[in-house]
Design an enzyme around this catalytic site. Structure first.
Site, PDB file in Angstrom:
ATOM      1  CB  SER A 141      -0.920   0.015   1.232  1.00 38.20           C
ATOM      2  OG  SER A 141      -0.145   0.023   2.424  1.00 38.20           O
ATOM      3  CG  HIS A 164      -3.149  -0.993  -2.773  1.00 34.42           C
ATOM      4  ND1 HIS A 164      -3.516   0.303  -2.508  1.00 34.42           N
ATOM      5  CD2 HIS A 164      -3.165  -1.633  -1.565  1.00 34.42           C
ATOM      6  CE1 HIS A 164      -3.726   0.448  -1.219  1.00 34.42           C
ATOM      7  NE2 HIS A 164      -3.536  -0.718  -0.626  1.00 34.42           N
TER       8      HIS A 164
END
Length: 313
Positions: A141, A164
């Site tokens: 992230s 992600h």
């Protein structure tokens, strides 16, 4: 090659090399969620972790999550619901053997600790065992995809992309598809097709700190904390203002507690120290209030207390 021809070539390559077999490395909540969703959409999945205990925890998480989905999907027929759960879990093969787990993978998704050195070593091991054409993806992230891949050879770097996912994976629709400088267009095309194949909505971006969502969310959350530190308003009033005035489903402090205060501190400290173009940016300077809460172990929902107290709920 013209733009139209290039797009056609990429689309054709993505179709001819469609991702079918998926390997997820990391059986925690994120990795298990990615494995679950992939298997739900009939991808054969291998879930890799370092211990059988970790794999068992991942299976338990997936079982509970799938049971909730099945109850909504087949509310009148518990037998069919359980058969559906068993079928999805049956597509997931757990293993502690990384080399064997990646040997036939079309896509390998890493979902482990946010540590650049650990990720680099892992992808070195993955590259040693995965097929040459495999797409290699990190679920990071906050860490740069290019840096994670920098020790791989040129072909492997071309096949490296960020995928992600957001927590909880089964419920959250978005997947950020992150293109590093050396990521090939074919890799992006294959990644996009995979994301769509599991019912998610992709958003493509360049390899920049925080990508899209966190690059916008972290300054927002940090500014909310600074309002609290300056005694402008109480946390509950700031949350109420943003929910009712800006239409946000959660206020910034509710969101901080949900994400985890230790996670927020880890990201902003890293960006302030070493984020490309962000070093020394006051938006990401240390917050006394955040530091105190993390040092006290008040990390948010997961610890029972953060900006709010969840222990009595």
């Amino acid at each position: 090659m013209t733009g139209v021809a290039h797009r056609f070539t990429s689309a054709a390559a993505a179709q001819s090399a469609a991702i079918k077999r998926v390997t997820v490395v990391g059986g925690g909540q994120m990795g298990a969620g990615i494995a679950q969703v992939s298997a739900t959409f009939e991808h054969p999945v291998t879930l890799v972790d370092v211990s059988q205990e970790a794999l068992d925890r991942g299976k338990q998480y997936m079982g509970k999550s799938l049971a909730r989905v099945a109850k909504k999907k087949y509310p009148e027929d518990p037998k069919v619901a359980q058969e559906w759960v068993d079928a999805v879990l049956g597509r997931i093969e757990p293993t502690t053997n990384l080399a064997e787990g990646v040997r036939k993978a079309d896509l390998v998704v890493e979902a482990i600790v946010e540590n650049i050195g650990v990720k680099q070593r892992l992808f070195g091991d993955i590259a040693a065992g995965a097929p040459e054409q495999s797409v290699l993806a990190s679920n990071t992230s906050s860490l740069p995809i290019g840096r994670i891949a920098e020790q791989l050879n040129g072909t492997r770097r071309q096949n490296m992309v960020g995928l992600h996912f957001f927590n909880p994976v089964p419920q959250m629709k978005l997947v950020e598809v992150v293109k590093a400088n050396e990521t090939s267009e074919d890799t992006v095309a294959r990644a996009l097709e995979f994301v769509k194949s599991i019912g998610k909505a992709p958003a493509v971006c360049k390899d920049t700190p925080g990508f899209i969502v966190n690059r916008l969310l972290l300054p927002y959350m940090m500014e909310a904390i600074r309002l609290l530190e300056r005694d402008v308003a109480e946390a509950r009033d700031i949350d109420t203002a943003m929910k009712l005035g800006a239409g946000y489903p959660m206020g910034p402090f509710e969101l901080c507690d949900y994400v985890g205060l230790d996670t927020i501190k880890f990201i902003v400290d890293g960006w302030y120290k070493d984020g490309e173009g962000l070093q020394g940016n006051n938006l990401f300077a240390a917050s006394k209030k955040l530091d105190e809460l993390v040092a006290a172990g008040h990390l948010g929902v997961k610890s029972g207390r953060g900006f709010y107290d969840y222990s009595k709920k």
